[in-house]
Motif scaffolding. Structure first.
Motif, mmCIF file in Angstrom:
data_model
loop_
_atom_site.group_PDB
_atom_site.id
_atom_site.type_symbol
_atom_site.label_atom_id
_atom_site.label_comp_id
_atom_site.label_asym_id
_atom_site.label_seq_id
_atom_site.Cartn_x
_atom_site.Cartn_y
_atom_site.Cartn_z
ATOM 1 N N LEU A 343 1.375 -0.966 -0.310
ATOM 2 C CA LEU A 343 -0.092 0.101 -0.232
ATOM 3 C C LEU A 343 1.185 1.000 0.105
ATOM 4 C CD1 LEU A 343 -2.390 -1.252 2.410
ATOM 5 C CD2 LEU A 343 -3.196 -1.425 -0.028
ATOM 6 N N ARG A 344 2.197 1.410 0.491
ATOM 7 C CA ARG A 344 3.055 2.427 0.673
ATOM 8 C C ARG A 344 3.714 2.238 -0.761
ATOM 9 N NH1 ARG A 344 7.264 1.891 5.835
ATOM 10 N NH2 ARG A 344 5.173 2.836 7.062
ATOM 11 N N GLY A 345 3.391 1.323 -2.169
ATOM 12 C CA GLY A 345 3.775 1.302 -3.319
ATOM 13 C C GLY A 345 5.335 0.598 -2.918
ATOM 14 N N ASN A 346 5.941 0.468 -1.858
ATOM 15 C CA ASN A 346 6.896 -0.137 -2.360
ATOM 16 C C ASN A 346 7.565 -1.312 -2.340
ATOM 17 O OD1 ASN A 346 7.391 -0.094 0.686
ATOM 18 N ND2 ASN A 346 8.618 1.483 0.891
ATOM 19 N N ALA A 347 7.302 -2.487 -2.358
ATOM 20 C CA ALA A 347 7.710 -3.527 -2.743
ATOM 21 C C ALA A 347 8.288 -4.480 -2.990
ATOM 22 C CB ALA A 347 5.309 -4.812 -2.399
ATOM 23 N N PRO A 348 8.743 -5.400 -2.897
ATOM 24 C CA PRO A 348 9.684 -6.063 -4.016
ATOM 25 C C PRO A 348 8.726 -6.243 -5.441
ATOM 26 C CG PRO A 348 10.312 -6.389 -1.855
ATOM 27 C CD PRO A 348 9.123 -5.953 -1.779
ATOM 28 N N ALA A 349 7.395 -6.479 -5.171
ATOM 29 C CA ALA A 349 7.227 -7.230 -6.541
ATOM 30 C C ALA A 349 5.263 -6.713 -6.272
ATOM 31 C CB ALA A 349 6.639 -9.059 -6.007
ATOM 32 N N GLN A 350 5.935 -5.691 -6.595
ATOM 33 C CA GLN A 350 4.893 -4.475 -5.998
ATOM 34 C C GLN A 350 3.231 -5.335 -7.653
ATOM 35 O OE1 GLN A 350 4.470 -1.572 -3.985
ATOM 36 N NE2 GLN A 350 2.757 -1.942 -4.175
ATOM 37 N N VAL A 351 2.330 -4.413 -6.245
ATOM 38 C CA VAL A 351 1.142 -5.070 -7.725
ATOM 39 C C VAL A 351 0.835 -2.944 -8.152
ATOM 40 C CG1 VAL A 351 -1.553 -5.544 -6.963
ATOM 41 C CG2 VAL A 351 0.204 -6.754 -5.855
ATOM 42 N N ASP A 352 1.005 -2.964 -9.113
ATOM 43 C CA ASP A 352 -0.011 -1.566 -9.498
ATOM 44 C C ASP A 352 -1.124 -0.892 -8.687
ATOM 45 O OD1 ASP A 352 2.415 -1.499 -11.101
ATOM 46 O OD2 ASP A 352 1.438 -2.653 -13.160
ATOM 47 N N GLY A 353 -0.968 -0.359 -8.076
ATOM 48 C CA GLY A 353 -2.646 0.266 -8.048
ATOM 49 C C GLY A 353 -2.981 0.058 -6.969
ATOM 50 N N ALA A 354 -2.185 -0.867 -5.457
ATOM 51 C CA ALA A 354 -2.797 -1.407 -5.322
ATOM 52 C C ALA A 354 -3.518 -0.270 -3.800
ATOM 53 C CB ALA A 354 -1.900 -2.144 -3.897
ATOM 54 N N LYS A 355 -5.012 -0.594 -3.483
ATOM 55 C CA LYS A 355 -5.477 0.553 -2.631
ATOM 56 C C LYS A 355 -6.009 -0.289 -1.441
ATOM 57 C CE LYS A 355 -7.218 4.399 -5.552
ATOM 58 N NZ LYS A 355 -6.412 4.204 -6.651
ATOM 59 N N VAL A 356 -6.388 -1.516 -1.384
ATOM 60 C CA VAL A 356 -7.294 -1.994 -0.734
ATOM 61 C C VAL A 356 -6.140 -3.583 -0.478
ATOM 62 C CG1 VAL A 356 -8.949 -3.199 0.816
ATOM 63 C CG2 VAL A 356 -9.014 -0.762 -1.170
ATOM 64 N N SER A 357 -5.622 -3.320 1.337
ATOM 65 C CA SER A 357 -5.111 -5.034 1.196
ATOM 66 C C SER A 357 -5.832 -6.113 2.419
ATOM 67 C CB SER A 357 -3.677 -4.535 1.540
ATOM 68 O OG SER A 357 -2.984 -6.176 1.465
ATOM 69 N N PHE A 358 -6.385 -6.691 2.183
ATOM 70 C CA PHE A 358 -6.745 -8.013 3.158
ATOM 71 C C PHE A 358 -5.876 -8.546 3.634
ATOM 72 C CE2 PHE A 358 -9.375 -11.069 5.163
ATOM 73 C CZ PHE A 358 -10.827 -10.498 5.605
ATOM 74 N N CYS A 359 -5.562 -8.836 5.227
ATOM 75 C CA CYS A 359 -4.191 -9.891 5.684
ATOM 76 C C CYS A 359 -4.874 -10.620 6.322
ATOM 77 C CB CYS A 359 -3.308 -8.410 6.502
ATOM 78 S SG CYS A 359 -2.101 -9.570 6.690
ATOM 79 N N LEU A 360 -4.776 -12.052 6.255
ATOM 80 C CA LEU A 360 -5.683 -12.409 7.280
ATOM 81 C C LEU A 360 -4.410 -13.995 7.871
ATOM 82 C CD1 LEU A 360 -8.425 -14.145 8.058
ATOM 83 C CD2 LEU A 360 -8.112 -16.384 6.358
ATOM 84 N N GLY A 361 -4.902 -13.305 9.608
ATOM 85 C CA GLY A 361 -3.802 -14.479 9.934
ATOM 86 C C GLY A 361 -4.510 -15.967 10.435
ATOM 87 N N VAL A 362 -3.509 -16.674 10.490
ATOM 88 C CA VAL A 362 -4.301 -17.921 11.688
ATOM 89 C C VAL A 362 -3.145 -17.951 12.955
ATOM 90 C CG1 VAL A 362 -3.271 -19.715 10.776
ATOM 91 C CG2 VAL A 362 -4.562 -20.201 11.313
ATOM 92 N N GLY A 363 -4.088 -18.810 13.775
ATOM 93 C CA GLY A 363 -3.148 -18.902 15.428
ATOM 94 C C GLY A 363 -3.351 -20.498 15.376
#
Lengths: 379, 85
Positions: A343-363
């Motif tokens: 979302l900052r736009g500085n990922a090594p494998a950047q997704v062009d124009g990413a505005k919304v990221s969903f992050c799911l964790g498991v425990g």
């Protein structure tokens, strides 16, 4: 209250991998200082702390922080998703202004790491340990044969999860494993616990990460682009994988995921970038279905058809995931870090124009879940 | 509370390829579904520990193995399917 809190600082430890010279608390401190440097804060600016796997008392003492707010929620690798949720509520309630969330784990080198107790009187000790399980590779994996039978999924399709995540990892200089693999490589790797082979299991490495959250109002004054917390959810199901309601779906994923979508006011089609905690190759299959990105039984084919691969419609686990990037034991922090980078736009494998990221964790072994929706815009 | 018949079927499993104390590899760690509904973790005995021999939904019956003076563990072995199964 939506978008009233933002992540302003985010960083991992300076190094990841095999770090036998660094103790666990040092990994926490390194990540914390890197996150503070990232956003230009000093230790005295932090008035709330949250951590898991290490006592917040130890963390505060080690760093010299005097917190007004403390969260030690520890439900496994997704604990940090819950910390983001709890910190958002605490900042909204005025309990504190600036929260530091840290993770550090000497998962491989095991320097200064507390041992896991195997209490024979616990539910797991009485009803699972007598039958010879040895940690996650024999427990997390237990549902998959039922899942495969119910949905007619082939083992090659499960192996493809690892293959595609390696494609993402190949673009990431910090990933532990970057060499391309194919389905045959996965299915010829060492058998760990049938049907799981080594390349379908996560790495075991050392590392850490930290996040800093503050109010959206204050976030405007930071040098970093604010990444807003737009929704979240959490739940727990059972400490014993054998007692999951249904081996073809995770209740904790469904409950946490649904609440995260509802609180964010979005639907799966609004998501540009997705992280699903992948301790093992079947987790993205469960996650895609339980979050509603695809229907029940459709995830294996969806991945096989390269929808989550580089260039696909739903970029998934773009850091390479626990299968190829790194996995210290409680991987959730690294999934959050990758969401922030995208979302900052500085990922090594950047997704062009990413505005919304969903992050799911498991425990635990499908025991708990935390879900966080982030955006670089106020939705 | 209810009296269980001891009849069950194989719900899911993994075959561990590393020995642990009390279990020599390869051995299956299984979850069975009792005829009465609940599921439990167990080991499958009197059966090859291979994917070919361990078939999901195969009929099983309980065998109690004494592991100490105080503790017996319910394990499960293959059984002939009953009428209508």
């Amino acid at each position: 209250m939506r978008c009233s809190v933002a992540i302003v600082g985010a960083a991992e430890t300076t190094e990841l991998g095999k770090l036998p010279e660094t103790s666990q608390i040092q990994l926490h401190a390194d990540a914390a200082l890197n996150a503070m440097k990232d956003c230009g804060l000093k230790l005295e600016d932090i008035d709330g702390i949250a951590t898991a796997g290490e006592s917040p008392t130890s963390l505060a003492h080690y760093l010299g922080i005097v917190p007004n707010w403390v969260d030690a929620t520890t439900v496994g690798g997704c604990s940090f998703m819950l910390h983001v949720r709890h910190a958002t509520a605490a900042i909204e309630a005025g309990h504190c202004e600036t929260v530091l969330i840290t993770h550090g784990e000497s998962g491989r080198s095991r320097v200064g790491r507390g041992g896991y107790g195997r209490n024979r009187a616990s539910l797991q000790g009485q009803f699972e340990l007598p039958y010879g399980p040895m940690g996650a590779p024999t427990l997390f994996t237990l549902p998959v044969l039922r899942f495969m039978k119910q949905y007619d999924v082939r083992i090659e399709e499960v192996a493809m999860v690892s293959v595609i995540q390696r494609e993402w990892a190949a673009m990431n200089p910090r990933a532990s494993f970057r060499d391309p693999i194919d389905v045959d490589d996965v299915l010829e790797s060492k058998m760990i616990a049938y049907p799981f082979r080594k390349l379908m299991c996560c790495l075991v490495t050392d590392g850490g990460g930290a996040l800093i959250l503050t109010s959206a109002e204050r976030a405007k004054d930071f040098p970093t682009r604010p990444i807003y917390v737009v929704g979240s959810g959490e739940s727990v199901e059972t400490p014993m994988v054998s007692q999951m309601e249904d081996f073809a779906t995770s209740r904790a994923f469904r409950v946490a995921g649904q609440r995260a979508f509802e609180s964010a006011g979005i639907r799966p089609r609004d998501v540009d970038h997705l992280m699903i905690y992948d301790a093992f190759a079947h987790l993205p299959l469960f996650g895609l279905e339980d979050l509603g990105f695809v229907g029940p039984g459709e995830a294996a084919r969806y991945i096989w058809e390269r929808n989550t691969a580089p260039g696909g419609e739903l970029p998934l686990n773009t850091n390479g995931g626990g299968l190829s990037y790194m996995h210290s034991g409680m991987y959730g922090m690294y999934a959050l870090q990758e969401s922030v980078r995208q979302l900052r736009g500085n990922a090594p494998a950047q997704v062009d124009g990413a505005k919304v990221s969903f992050c799911l964790g498991v425990g635990g072994m499908f025991g708990a879940s935390g879900a966080v929706v982030l955006s670089n815009e106020i939705l | 509370m209810f009296n269980a018949t001891g009849r069950a079927s194989l719900y899911s499993y993994v075959i561990h390829h590393r020995s642990v104390p009390g279990h020599e590899a390869p051995y299956a760690i299984a979850v069975v579904e009792l005829e009465e509904g609940p599921r439990m973790m167990t080991n499958i005995v009197d059966c090859e520990q291979t994917p070919e021999a361990l078939v999901l939904d195969m009929p099983l019956e309980a065998r109690f193995e004494s592991v100490s003076e105080e503790i017996s563990l319910p394990l499960f072995a293959p059984r002939e399917p009953g009428p209508g199964e």
